[in-house]
Design a protein around this motif. Structure first.
Motif, PDB file in Angstrom:
ATOM      1  N   GLU A  43     -31.178  -0.738 -58.939  1.00  0.00           N
ATOM      2  CA  GLU A  43     -30.525  -0.586 -57.636  1.00  0.00           C
ATOM      3  C   GLU A  43     -31.497  -0.895 -56.500  1.00  0.00           C
ATOM      4  O   GLU A  43     -31.139  -1.589 -55.532  1.00  0.00           O
ATOM      5  CB  GLU A  43     -29.981   0.838 -57.496  1.00  0.00           C
ATOM      6  CG  GLU A  43     -28.827   1.150 -58.433  1.00  0.00           C
ATOM      7  CD  GLU A  43     -28.446   2.628 -58.443  1.00  0.00           C
ATOM      8  OE1 GLU A  43     -27.395   2.971 -58.992  1.00  0.00           O
ATOM      9  OE2 GLU A  43     -29.230   3.443 -57.887  1.00  0.00           O
ATOM     10  N   GLN A  44     -32.722  -0.400 -56.612  1.00  0.00           N
ATOM     11  CA  GLN A  44     -33.726  -0.661 -55.586  1.00  0.00           C
ATOM     12  C   GLN A  44     -34.083  -2.146 -55.530  1.00  0.00           C
ATOM     13  O   GLN A  44     -34.339  -2.701 -54.453  1.00  0.00           O
ATOM     14  CB  GLN A  44     -34.984   0.170 -55.854  1.00  0.00           C
ATOM     15  CG  GLN A  44     -34.792   1.674 -55.692  1.00  0.00           C
ATOM     16  CD  GLN A  44     -34.406   2.052 -54.278  1.00  0.00           C
ATOM     17  OE1 GLN A  44     -35.069   1.670 -53.317  1.00  0.00           O
ATOM     18  NE2 GLN A  44     -33.329   2.808 -54.129  1.00  0.00           N
ATOM     19  N   SER A  45     -34.104  -2.785 -56.693  1.00  0.00           N
ATOM     20  CA  SER A  45     -34.412  -4.211 -56.738  1.00  0.00           C
ATOM     21  C   SER A  45     -33.325  -5.027 -56.049  1.00  0.00           C
ATOM     22  O   SER A  45     -33.611  -6.002 -55.332  1.00  0.00           O
ATOM     23  CB  SER A  45     -34.576  -4.659 -58.192  1.00  0.00           C
ATOM     24  OG  SER A  45     -34.942  -6.019 -58.265  1.00  0.00           O
ATOM     25  N   ALA A  46     -32.076  -4.634 -56.255  1.00  0.00           N
ATOM     26  CA  ALA A  46     -30.964  -5.337 -55.607  1.00  0.00           C
ATOM     27  C   ALA A  46     -31.064  -5.206 -54.087  1.00  0.00           C
ATOM     28  O   ALA A  46     -30.809  -6.167 -53.346  1.00  0.00           O
ATOM     29  CB  ALA A  46     -29.638  -4.781 -56.099  1.00  0.00           C
ATOM     30  N   LEU A  47     -31.459  -4.030 -53.614  1.00  0.00           N
ATOM     31  CA  LEU A  47     -31.642  -3.832 -52.179  1.00  0.00           C
ATOM     32  C   LEU A  47     -32.811  -4.668 -51.661  1.00  0.00           C
ATOM     33  O   LEU A  47     -32.733  -5.262 -50.571  1.00  0.00           O
ATOM     34  CB  LEU A  47     -31.885  -2.353 -51.885  1.00  0.00           C
ATOM     35  CG  LEU A  47     -30.702  -1.403 -52.093  1.00  0.00           C
ATOM     36  CD1 LEU A  47     -31.152   0.044 -51.922  1.00  0.00           C
ATOM     37  CD2 LEU A  47     -29.572  -1.728 -51.119  1.00  0.00           C
ATOM     38  N   ALA A  48     -33.895  -4.704 -52.452  1.00  0.00           N
ATOM     39  CA  ALA A  48     -35.080  -5.465 -52.036  1.00  0.00           C
ATOM     40  C   ALA A  48     -34.766  -6.956 -51.925  1.00  0.00           C
ATOM     41  O   ALA A  48     -35.344  -7.661 -51.079  1.00  0.00           O
ATOM     42  CB  ALA A  48     -36.219  -5.226 -53.019  1.00  0.00           C
ATOM     43  N   LYS A  65     -34.228 -12.706 -57.616  1.00  0.00           N
ATOM     44  CA  LYS A  65     -33.275 -12.104 -58.549  1.00  0.00           C
ATOM     45  C   LYS A  65     -33.462 -12.610 -59.975  1.00  0.00           C
ATOM     46  O   LYS A  65     -33.089 -11.927 -60.937  1.00  0.00           O
ATOM     47  CB  LYS A  65     -31.841 -12.389 -58.091  1.00  0.00           C
ATOM     48  CG  LYS A  65     -31.441 -11.652 -56.823  1.00  0.00           C
ATOM     49  CD  LYS A  65     -30.015 -12.000 -56.420  1.00  0.00           C
ATOM     50  CE  LYS A  65     -29.581 -11.234 -55.177  1.00  0.00           C
ATOM     51  NZ  LYS A  65     -28.190 -11.586 -54.773  1.00  0.00           N
ATOM     52  N   SER A  66     -34.066 -13.798 -60.111  1.00  0.00           N
ATOM     53  CA  SER A  66     -34.265 -14.362 -61.450  1.00  0.00           C
ATOM     54  C   SER A  66     -35.475 -13.768 -62.163  1.00  0.00           C
ATOM     55  O   SER A  66     -35.642 -13.952 -63.369  1.00  0.00           O
ATOM     56  CB  SER A  66     -34.432 -15.884 -61.355  1.00  0.00           C
ATOM     57  OG  SER A  66     -35.710 -16.229 -60.812  1.00  0.00           O
ATOM     58  N   LEU A  67     -36.332 -13.062 -61.420  1.00  0.00           N
ATOM     59  CA  LEU A  67     -37.550 -12.508 -62.007  1.00  0.00           C
ATOM     60  C   LEU A  67     -37.234 -11.241 -62.793  1.00  0.00           C
ATOM     61  O   LEU A  67     -36.399 -10.434 -62.389  1.00  0.00           O
ATOM     62  CB  LEU A  67     -38.566 -12.181 -60.907  1.00  0.00           C
ATOM     63  CG  LEU A  67     -39.024 -13.333 -60.016  1.00  0.00           C
ATOM     64  CD1 LEU A  67     -39.889 -12.797 -58.880  1.00  0.00           C
ATOM     65  CD2 LEU A  67     -39.780 -14.373 -60.821  1.00  0.00           C
ATOM     66  N   LYS A  68     -37.914 -11.062 -63.914  1.00  0.00           N
ATOM     67  CA  LYS A  68     -37.825  -9.794 -64.646  1.00  0.00           C
ATOM     68  C   LYS A  68     -38.928  -8.903 -64.096  1.00  0.00           C
ATOM     69  O   LYS A  68     -40.109  -9.181 -64.259  1.00  0.00           O
ATOM     70  CB  LYS A  68     -38.008 -10.014 -66.148  1.00  0.00           C
ATOM     71  CG  LYS A  68     -37.908  -8.722 -66.970  1.00  0.00           C
ATOM     72  CD  LYS A  68     -37.958  -9.022 -68.458  1.00  0.00           C
ATOM     73  CE  LYS A  68     -38.020  -7.763 -69.304  1.00  0.00           C
ATOM     74  NZ  LYS A  68     -36.923  -6.816 -69.057  1.00  0.00           N
ATOM     75  N   LEU A  69     -38.540  -7.816 -63.446  1.00  0.00           N
ATOM     76  CA  LEU A  69     -39.496  -7.010 -62.700  1.00  0.00           C
ATOM     77  C   LEU A  69     -39.852  -5.692 -63.380  1.00  0.00           C
ATOM     78  O   LEU A  69     -40.689  -4.954 -62.853  1.00  0.00           O
ATOM     79  CB  LEU A  69     -38.960  -6.742 -61.290  1.00  0.00           C
ATOM     80  CG  LEU A  69     -38.737  -8.006 -60.450  1.00  0.00           C
ATOM     81  CD1 LEU A  69     -38.162  -7.644 -59.099  1.00  0.00           C
ATOM     82  CD2 LEU A  69     -40.028  -8.796 -60.299  1.00  0.00           C
ATOM     83  N   TRP A 105     -46.796  -2.481 -64.069  1.00  0.00           N
ATOM     84  CA  TRP A 105     -46.738  -1.551 -62.935  1.00  0.00           C
ATOM     85  C   TRP A 105     -45.434  -1.814 -62.182  1.00  0.00           C
ATOM     86  O   TRP A 105     -45.237  -2.881 -61.609  1.00  0.00           O
ATOM     87  CB  TRP A 105     -47.946  -1.776 -62.046  1.00  0.00           C
ATOM     88  CG  TRP A 105     -48.143  -0.780 -60.938  1.00  0.00           C
ATOM     89  CD1 TRP A 105     -47.168  -0.154 -60.199  1.00  0.00           C
ATOM     90  CD2 TRP A 105     -49.394  -0.307 -60.430  1.00  0.00           C
ATOM     91  NE1 TRP A 105     -47.736   0.674 -59.278  1.00  0.00           N
ATOM     92  CE2 TRP A 105     -49.105   0.604 -59.388  1.00  0.00           C
ATOM     93  CE3 TRP A 105     -50.731  -0.580 -60.742  1.00  0.00           C
ATOM     94  CZ2 TRP A 105     -50.102   1.249 -58.657  1.00  0.00           C
ATOM     95  CZ3 TRP A 105     -51.721   0.060 -60.021  1.00  0.00           C
ATOM     96  CH2 TRP A 105     -51.406   0.968 -58.987  1.00  0.00           C
ATOM     97  N   VAL A 106     -44.548  -0.842 -62.176  1.00  0.00           N
ATOM     98  CA  VAL A 106     -43.254  -0.960 -61.498  1.00  0.00           C
ATOM     99  C   VAL A 106     -43.350  -0.267 -60.144  1.00  0.00           C
ATOM    100  O   VAL A 106     -43.648   0.933 -60.078  1.00  0.00           O
ATOM    101  CB  VAL A 106     -42.122  -0.320 -62.335  1.00  0.00           C
ATOM    102  CG1 VAL A 106     -40.772  -0.525 -61.651  1.00  0.00           C
ATOM    103  CG2 VAL A 106     -42.107  -0.894 -63.751  1.00  0.00           C
ATOM    104  N   SER A 107     -43.120  -1.009 -59.078  1.00  0.00           N
ATOM    105  CA  SER A 107     -43.264  -0.435 -57.737  1.00  0.00           C
ATOM    106  C   SER A 107     -41.964  -0.437 -56.937  1.00  0.00           C
ATOM    107  O   SER A 107     -41.942   0.029 -55.796  1.00  0.00           O
ATOM    108  CB  SER A 107     -44.344  -1.193 -56.961  1.00  0.00           C
ATOM    109  OG  SER A 107     -44.016  -2.564 -56.873  1.00  0.00           O
ATOM    110  N   ILE A 108     -40.889  -0.926 -57.523  1.00  0.00           N
ATOM    111  CA  ILE A 108     -39.615  -0.984 -56.796  1.00  0.00           C
ATOM    112  C   ILE A 108     -38.880   0.334 -57.025  1.00  0.00           C
ATOM    113  O   ILE A 108     -37.832   0.395 -57.687  1.00  0.00           O
ATOM    114  CB  ILE A 108     -38.771  -2.182 -57.267  1.00  0.00           C
ATOM    115  CG1 ILE A 108     -39.635  -3.435 -57.341  1.00  0.00           C
ATOM    116  CG2 ILE A 108     -37.604  -2.413 -56.308  1.00  0.00           C
ATOM    117  CD1 ILE A 108     -38.967  -4.584 -58.025  1.00  0.00           C
TER     118      ILE A 108
END
Length: 215
Positions: A78-83, A97-101, A158-161
């Protein structure tokens, strides 16, 4: 009698350079578990990192609950979609959006790393004018464990989103704890000679000369 310090030869120096070169922010994980002895070894290495005033402010929370991990993965998505909406350019937004985060759903280990902003250890040494040194100390611990994990063939991402307050509530963190990192830990699904963001055309490593200044 004090123990004599070890001597590190040129072969070791070359291997250390290779280790630094091959450290990766991993997003694609094999689901096989990491042996507990290796997890404990990686955590022990973190405890050897330098910290301001020897305050050792790092606090590690292993997320073992399937339910908590699922909530966390959904939150990050959800945070990634907002970012993504931060990018006005449609092509760059689609590229993002294509990146695997993150690998929160696949990685066998997920760890939230906090900084205790009020540690009893250290007695406040070194933080009167720069209290953020506590956070920097935790970052040093994370980097140390990252390198030791890589030596053992274990990857970290490291996940920062994330919303730090959400993660704190999710794991019932103490009020004085601040989230520094959310880590995915496990065996990479495949070796990567080139960092993924560089491979995917997002950002390459720039020349050191552009980051070094003299006055």
């Amino acid at each position: 009698m004090n123990e004599a310090p070890p001597s590190f030869d040129e072969a070791f120096a070359a291997q250390l350079e290779q280790l630094l070169h091959w450290r990766r922010d991993v997003r694609h994980f094999d689901v096989r578990p990491v042996p507990e002895d290796d997890i404990q070894s990686v955590l022990h290495s973190a405890s050897l990192a330098p910290s301001v005033g020897n305050s050792q402010p790092w606090r590690f929370v292993r997320l073992r609950s399937t339910e908590l991990r699922a909530q966390l993965a959904t939150h990050v998505d959800e945070q990634s979609a907002l970012a993504a909406e931060r990018y006005a350019d449609a092509a760059q937004r689609d590229h993002y959006k294509s990146l695997k985060l993150h690998g929160l759903r696949e990685a066998p280990e997920v760890m939230a790393v906090f900084c205790d902003g009020e540690p009893l250890a250290g007695k406040g040494l070194g933080i009167a004018t720069m209290p953020q040194m506590l956070d920097y100390s935790v970052v040093m611990a994370i980097h140390t464990m990252w390198l030791v994990a890589r030596v053992r063939g274990i990857g970290m991402g490291w996940v920062s989103i994330v919303d730090p307050e959400f993660v704190g509530r999710l794991v019932d963190a103490a009020p004085s704890w601040r989230l520094i990192a959310l880590l995915c830990i496990g065996y990479p699904s495949e070796p990567a000679a080139t960092p993924e963001l560089e491979e995917r055309g997002w950002q390459s490593r720039e020349a050191l000369a552009q980051r070094t200044f003299e006055k």
